[in-house]
Design an enzyme around this catalytic site. Structure first.
Site, PDB file in Angstrom:
ATOM      1  N   LYS A 146       0.837  -1.206   0.000  1.00  0.00           N
ATOM      2  CA  LYS A 146       0.000   0.000   0.000  1.00  0.00           C
ATOM      3  C   LYS A 146       0.869   1.251   0.000  1.00  0.00           C
ATOM      4  O   LYS A 146       0.641   2.183  -0.763  1.00  0.00           O
ATOM      5  CB  LYS A 146      -0.903  -0.012   1.244  1.00  0.00           C
ATOM      6  CG  LYS A 146      -1.598   1.323   1.510  1.00  0.00           C
ATOM      7  CD  LYS A 146      -2.490   1.281   2.726  1.00  0.00           C
ATOM      8  CE  LYS A 146      -1.829   1.641   4.028  1.00  0.00           C
ATOM      9  NZ  LYS A 146      -1.478   3.057   4.209  1.00  0.00           N
ATOM     10  N   ASN A 147       1.882   1.263   0.859  1.00  0.00           N
ATOM     11  CA  ASN A 147       2.663   2.495   1.029  1.00  0.00           C
ATOM     12  C   ASN A 147       3.618   2.766  -0.130  1.00  0.00           C
ATOM     13  O   ASN A 147       4.229   3.831  -0.185  1.00  0.00           O
ATOM     14  CB  ASN A 147       3.424   2.469   2.357  1.00  0.00           C
ATOM     15  CG  ASN A 147       2.482   2.635   3.539  1.00  0.00           C
ATOM     16  OD1 ASN A 147       1.301   2.933   3.352  1.00  0.00           O
ATOM     17  ND2 ASN A 147       2.994   2.446   4.743  1.00  0.00           N
TER      18      ASN A 147
ATOM     19  N   ARG B 116      -4.605   9.986   4.524  1.00  0.00           N
ATOM     20  CA  ARG B 116      -3.590  10.968   4.858  1.00  0.00           C
ATOM     21  C   ARG B 116      -2.574  11.137   3.732  1.00  0.00           C
ATOM     22  O   ARG B 116      -2.039  12.221   3.513  1.00  0.00           O
ATOM     23  CB  ARG B 116      -2.859  10.553   6.146  1.00  0.00           C
ATOM     24  CG  ARG B 116      -1.755  11.496   6.468  1.00  0.00           C
ATOM     25  CD  ARG B 116      -1.015  11.171   7.712  1.00  0.00           C
ATOM     26  NE  ARG B 116       0.263  11.862   7.690  1.00  0.00           N
ATOM     27  CZ  ARG B 116       0.429  13.137   7.991  1.00  0.00           C
ATOM     28  NH1 ARG B 116      -0.601  13.849   8.351  1.00  0.00           N
ATOM     29  NH2 ARG B 116       1.609  13.685   7.929  1.00  0.00           N
TER      30      ARG B 116
ATOM     31  N   CYS C  73      -5.473   7.826   9.290  1.00  0.00           N
ATOM     32  CA  CYS C  73      -5.527   7.224  10.629  1.00  0.00           C
ATOM     33  C   CYS C  73      -5.315   8.268  11.709  1.00  0.00           C
ATOM     34  O   CYS C  73      -4.482   9.157  11.559  1.00  0.00           O
ATOM     35  CB  CYS C  73      -4.422   6.178  10.763  1.00  0.00           C
ATOM     36  SG  CYS C  73      -4.940   4.540  10.320  1.00  0.00           S
TER      37      CYS C  73
ATOM     38  N   ARG D  46      -0.588  14.711  13.282  1.00  0.00           N
ATOM     39  CA  ARG D  46       0.231  14.323  12.120  1.00  0.00           C
ATOM     40  C   ARG D  46       0.396  15.560  11.254  1.00  0.00           C
ATOM     41  O   ARG D  46      -0.302  15.745  10.260  1.00  0.00           O
ATOM     42  CB  ARG D  46      -0.425  13.167  11.358  1.00  0.00           C
ATOM     43  CG  ARG D  46      -0.413  11.894  12.168  1.00  0.00           C
ATOM     44  CD  ARG D  46      -0.975  10.734  11.407  1.00  0.00           C
ATOM     45  NE  ARG D  46      -0.043  10.165  10.449  1.00  0.00           N
ATOM     46  CZ  ARG D  46      -0.287   9.065   9.777  1.00  0.00           C
ATOM     47  NH1 ARG D  46      -1.414   8.420   9.954  1.00  0.00           N
ATOM     48  NH2 ARG D  46       0.590   8.596   8.920  1.00  0.00           N
TER      49      ARG D  46
ATOM     50  N   ASP E 213       4.446   0.580  11.869  1.00  0.00           N
ATOM     51  CA  ASP E 213       3.205  -0.051  11.389  1.00  0.00           C
ATOM     52  C   ASP E 213       3.112  -1.531  11.761  1.00  0.00           C
ATOM     53  O   ASP E 213       2.032  -2.126  11.705  1.00  0.00           O
ATOM     54  CB  ASP E 213       3.109   0.074   9.856  1.00  0.00           C
ATOM     55  CG  ASP E 213       2.790   1.506   9.433  1.00  0.00           C
ATOM     56  OD1 ASP E 213       2.485   2.339  10.300  1.00  0.00           O
ATOM     57  OD2 ASP E 213       2.848   1.782   8.219  1.00  0.00           O
TER      58      ASP E 213
ATOM     59  N   ILE F 177       7.605   6.805  16.855  1.00  0.00           N
ATOM     60  CA  ILE F 177       7.305   7.623  15.665  1.00  0.00           C
ATOM     61  C   ILE F 177       6.029   8.449  15.853  1.00  0.00           C
ATOM     62  O   ILE F 177       6.016   9.640  15.578  1.00  0.00           O
ATOM     63  CB  ILE F 177       7.165   6.741  14.386  1.00  0.00           C
ATOM     64  CG1 ILE F 177       8.319   5.736  14.277  1.00  0.00           C
ATOM     65  CG2 ILE F 177       7.038   7.610  13.131  1.00  0.00           C
ATOM     66  CD1 ILE F 177       9.696   6.322  14.079  1.00  0.00           C
TER      67      ILE F 177
ATOM     68  N   ARG G 222      -8.602  -0.741   4.490  1.00  0.00           N
ATOM     69  CA  ARG G 222      -7.721   0.290   3.929  1.00  0.00           C
ATOM     70  C   ARG G 222      -6.376  -0.301   3.513  1.00  0.00           C
ATOM     71  O   ARG G 222      -5.717   0.229   2.617  1.00  0.00           O
ATOM     72  CB  ARG G 222      -7.467   1.410   4.958  1.00  0.00           C
ATOM     73  CG  ARG G 222      -8.672   2.287   5.227  1.00  0.00           C
ATOM     74  CD  ARG G 222      -8.298   3.456   6.119  1.00  0.00           C
ATOM     75  NE  ARG G 222      -7.024   3.996   5.698  1.00  0.00           N
ATOM     76  CZ  ARG G 222      -6.080   4.452   6.507  1.00  0.00           C
ATOM     77  NH1 ARG G 222      -6.263   4.446   7.806  1.00  0.00           N
ATOM     78  NH2 ARG G 222      -4.959   4.926   6.027  1.00  0.00           N
TER      79      ARG G 222
HETATM   80  C1  UD1 Z   1       4.244   6.852   6.235  1.00  0.00           C
HETATM   81  C2  UD1 Z   1       3.361   5.630   6.051  1.00  0.00           C
HETATM   82  C3  UD1 Z   1       2.789   5.186   7.390  1.00  0.00           C
HETATM   83  C4  UD1 Z   1       3.922   4.954   8.384  1.00  0.00           C
HETATM   84  C5  UD1 Z   1       4.848   6.158   8.467  1.00  0.00           C
HETATM   85  C6  UD1 Z   1       6.087   5.921   9.315  1.00  0.00           C
HETATM   86  C7  UD1 Z   1       2.493   5.928   3.817  1.00  0.00           C
HETATM   87  C8  UD1 Z   1       1.324   6.184   2.952  1.00  0.00           C
HETATM   88  N1  UD1 Z   1       2.285   5.961   5.144  1.00  0.00           N
HETATM   89  O1  UD1 Z   1       3.405   7.862   6.765  1.00  0.00           O
HETATM   90  O2  UD1 Z   1       2.050   3.986   7.173  1.00  0.00           O
HETATM   91  O3  UD1 Z   1       3.366   4.726   9.657  1.00  0.00           O
HETATM   92  O4  UD1 Z   1       5.304   6.535   7.139  1.00  0.00           O
HETATM   93  O5  UD1 Z   1       6.797   4.848   8.824  1.00  0.00           O
HETATM   94  O6  UD1 Z   1       3.584   5.648   3.349  1.00  0.00           O
HETATM   95  N2  UD1 Z   1       6.073  14.652  10.598  1.00  0.00           N
HETATM   96  C9  UD1 Z   1       6.098  15.986  10.945  1.00  0.00           C
HETATM   97  N3  UD1 Z   1       5.814  16.914   9.972  1.00  0.00           N
HETATM   98  C10 UD1 Z   1       5.522  16.541   8.688  1.00  0.00           C
HETATM   99  C11 UD1 Z   1       5.510  15.169   8.344  1.00  0.00           C
HETATM  100  C12 UD1 Z   1       5.797  14.242   9.330  1.00  0.00           C
HETATM  101  O7  UD1 Z   1       6.353  16.344  12.084  1.00  0.00           O
HETATM  102  O8  UD1 Z   1       5.278  17.427   7.848  1.00  0.00           O
HETATM  103  C13 UD1 Z   1       6.363  13.634  11.639  1.00  0.00           C
HETATM  104  C14 UD1 Z   1       5.144  12.740  11.922  1.00  0.00           C
HETATM  105  O9  UD1 Z   1       4.243  13.344  12.814  1.00  0.00           O
HETATM  106  C15 UD1 Z   1       5.815  11.502  12.484  1.00  0.00           C
HETATM  107  C16 UD1 Z   1       7.152  11.444  11.726  1.00  0.00           C
HETATM  108  O10 UD1 Z   1       7.338  12.741  11.157  1.00  0.00           O
HETATM  109  O11 UD1 Z   1       6.080  11.693  13.844  1.00  0.00           O
HETATM  110  C17 UD1 Z   1       7.198  10.431  10.626  1.00  0.00           C
HETATM  111  O12 UD1 Z   1       6.076  10.598   9.780  1.00  0.00           O
HETATM  112  P1  UD1 Z   1       6.154  10.264   8.225  1.00  0.00           P
HETATM  113  O13 UD1 Z   1       7.356   9.430   7.966  1.00  0.00           O
HETATM  114  O14 UD1 Z   1       5.998  11.519   7.465  1.00  0.00           O
HETATM  115  O15 UD1 Z   1       4.861   9.389   8.032  1.00  0.00           O
HETATM  116  P2  UD1 Z   1       3.889   9.378   6.792  1.00  0.00           P
HETATM  117  O16 UD1 Z   1       4.653   9.650   5.538  1.00  0.00           O
HETATM  118  O17 UD1 Z   1       2.695  10.192   7.093  1.00  0.00           O
END
Ligand code: UD1
Length: 419
Positions: free
Chosen positions: A22-23, A92, A116, A121, A306, A328, A398
Site C-alpha cells: 500500500k505504502n 492521509r 488514521c 500528524r 506499522d 514515531i 484500507r
Molecule cells: C508513512 C506511512 C505510514 C507509516 C509512516 C512511518 C504511507 C502512505 N504511510 O506515513 O504507514 O506509519 O510513514 O513509517 O507511506 N512529521 C512531521 N511533519 C511533517 C511530516 C511528518 O512532524 O510534515 C512527523 C510525523 O508526525 C511523524 C514522523 O514525522 O512523527 C514520521 O512521519 P512520516 O514518515 O511523514 O509518516 P507518513 O509519511 O505520514
C-alpha cells in the site's frame, strides 16, 4: 456495517501470498500524474486507500482502469488542479498529491488530509520543503492554495525528521523541476526506492534512494512507464504475528527477507524459526512465544511503527513481561483498550506499552480503532479461544486485500457478516 466473526484458537498453517505494498502504491499513483502518457502499474493492491487515490486521479482528469492486479493510469489530459475536500479526507497520503499537482499544473488547491488518527500528524515538513523548491503556498481556512507558475527549482533540502511522505513529495516535485535537488536526511524505506524506480523508469534521474542522501536531476518531462510494486512488508509482518501467536507454520510467499530484517529478528527472539526461501519467508512458531524484553520502533531499517500493533497482539500470550516503545507517532495505543476486552494484560505509560503475557485470550466483541490497530485485533481474535466479533473493519480494508479469504486459506475460522 461489515464485521468479521472469528472463531480463534486454531494454528495457522500453509501458504499465503503477499500483495503489493500500500505504502508504495500510494506515492506511485501520485507520481503517475506527472507522466505524459500511460503508467501501467502491476501488483497494485485493491484496497480502499488505493481506490481513494484513484478517485483523486480521476477528479484531476486521469483515466484509470484496473484489470486484475494491474492498474493503468492515463494522465495526458489533466483538466483540474483542485482536489475535492471529501477525497482529501479519505486518506492521509493524499498530501503526496501536492507536489505532483503543483509540478504538473503550476497551481494546486487542496485541503488538509485525513487518514488514521495516531495523534497529531502535521504536514509542516511537506509544506516547508515544497516552498524551498519555489512553490508559493497560502494556507486559508484549512485549504492550501499553491502556485508555481514560474516553475519549481531544484535546491538542497534538509529534512529534520526522515519523514517518508515528505521525502516522497520532494522526489515527485523535483523530478521535473529545473536543476538539481538534494534531499539530506531522506527517509530510507523500501517504498522510497520503489518510487525512485518508478520515476526512473519514466525517464527521471533520481540517485541514492534507500540512503539518507537523494539527488534528483530534474528532467523536462516523464514518459509512459510499466512498473511492478514491491510486496507489502507490513502485511508480511501481520502474517508473521498471526502464525506466531497461533503456534503455526507457514510460508509467506513473495515476502522480501531484506525488507524484514528488524521484524524477523524479534520473532527469532520470541522463539520462532525463520527461514528464507526463494519463494519468500517461512515462519514456524513454538507452542508458546517468549517475551521481548524491549522493542522500540525506529525509522527504517529499524523496527517499523506499522508492525507494532500486531507484534503487541502476539506478545499478549507470550511467556513473561514485554515492553514496547513507540517512537514515531504520539498516540498509537488506542487499540490496547480493545485488546484488554479479549483478556490481554497491558498497561501503557506514555509511549511505552507493558505487556504481561497471559495463558490465553478469550473471544469478545471488539472495535477496530485504526488500520494497524484493527489488524492487531484481528491477530488477537485469531488466537483467542471462542468467538470474537470484529466491528468497524473498514479500517482493515484500507490496507489488507481480501483478509477473510487469505486468513481462511491458512486454516482460520473467519467469516464476514453484514449487520
Ligand atoms: C508513512 C506511512 C505510514 C507509516 C509512516 C512511518 C504511507 C502512505 N504511510 O506515513 O504507514 O506509519 O510513514 O513509517 O507511506 N512529521 C512531521 N511533519 C511533517 C511530516 C511528518 O512532524 O510534515 C512527523 C510525523 O508526525 C511523524 C514522523 O514525522 O512523527 C514520521 O512521519 P512520516 O514518515 O511523514 O509518516 P507518513 O509519511 O505520514
Amino acid at each position: 456495517m461489515e464485521r468479521f466473526l472469528i472463531e480463534g484458537g486454531t494454528a495457522l498453517n500453509g501458504k499465503v501470498k503477499v500483495h503489493g505494498a500500500k505504502n508504495a502504491a500510494l506515492p506511485i499513483l501520485s507520481a503517475a500524474l506527472l507522466i505524459d502518457g500511460e503508467s501501467v502499474i502491476h501488483n497494485c493492491p485493491d484496497l480502499s486507500d488505493v481506490r481513494a487515490s484513484v478517485h483523486i486521479l480521476e477528479s484531476l482528469g486521469c483515466q484509470c482502469h484496473r484489470e486484475g492486479d494491474t492498474l493503468t493510469v492515463k494522465s495526458d489530459a489533466i483538466c483540474s488542479s483542485q482536489i475535492p475536500d471529501d477525497l482529501m479526507q479519505k486518506t492521509r497520503s493524499s498530501i503526496i498529491f501536492l507536489g505532483a499537482v503543483a509540478a504538473r499544473c503550476g497551481t494546486a488547491v487542496l485541503s488538509s488530509p485525513g487518514g488514521c488518527d495516531l495523534g497529531p500528524r502535521p504536514i509542516d515538513l511537506h509544506l516547508s520543503s515544497l516552498r524551498q523548491l519555489g512553490l508559493c503556498i497560502k494556507e486559508e481556512h484549512g485549504s492550501l492554495y499553491c502556485n508555481s507558475e514560474k516553475g519549481l527549482f531544484g535546491t538542497s533540502i534538509y529534512i529534520p525528521i526522515p519523514s517518508v511522505g515528505t521525502t516522497e513529495n520532494i522526489m515527485i516535485a523535483a523530478a521535473t523541476a529545473k536543476g538539481t535537488t538534494r534531499i539530506c536526511n531522506a527517509a530510507r524505506e523500501p517504498e522510497i526506492v520503489d518510487l525512485a524506480n518508478f520515476l526512473n523508469g519514466a525517464g527521471a534521474n533520481v540517485q541514492g534512494a534507500g540512503s539518507c542522501d537523494i539527488v534528483i536531476e530534474g528532467v523536462s518531462s516523464l514518459h509512459s512507464v510499466e512498473h511492478s510494486i514491491i510486496p507489502d512488508r507490513i502485511l508480511t509482518a501481520t502474517y508473521m504475528s498471526t502464525v506466531a501467536v497461533t503456534g503455526g507454520d507457514a510460508l509467506i510467499e513473495g515476502a522480501i527477507p531484506e525488507h524484514l530484517k528488524a521484524v524477523s529478528a524479534e520473532f527469532i527472539k520470541m522463539g520462532c524459526q525463520i527461514s528464507t526461501k526463494n519463494e519468500g519467508i517461512r515462519i514456524a512458531a513454538p507452542k508458546r512465544l517468549s517475551r521481548l524484553k524491549s522493542v522500540k520502533t525506529q525509522y527504517y531499517p529499524g523496527f517499523p511503527t506499522d508492525a507494532g500493533p500486531t507484534l503487541i497482539a502476539a506478545l499478549c500470550t507470550a511467556d513473561g513481561t514485554s515492553t514496547f516503545t513507540e517512537n514515531i507517532f504520539e498516540n498509537r495505543f488506542k487499540f490496547v483498550d480493545e485488546l484488554r476486552r479479549l483478556g490481554a494484560d497491558i498497561k501503557t505509560e506514555g509511549r511505552t506499552a507493558i505487556i504481561d503475557g497471559v495463558k490465553a485470550l478469550s473471544g469478545a466483541q471488539v472495535k477496530c480503532t485504526d488500520l494497524r490497530g484493527g489488524a492487531a485485533l484481528l491477530v488477537a481474535g485469531l488466537a483467542a479461544n471462542g468467538v470474537t466479533t470484529l466491528c468497524d473493519v473498514h479500517h482493515i480494508n484500507r490496507g489488507y486485500e481480501n483478509p477473510v479469504e487469505n486468513f481462511k486459506n491458512l486454516g482460520a475460522n473467519i467469516k464476514r457478516t453484514d449487520v
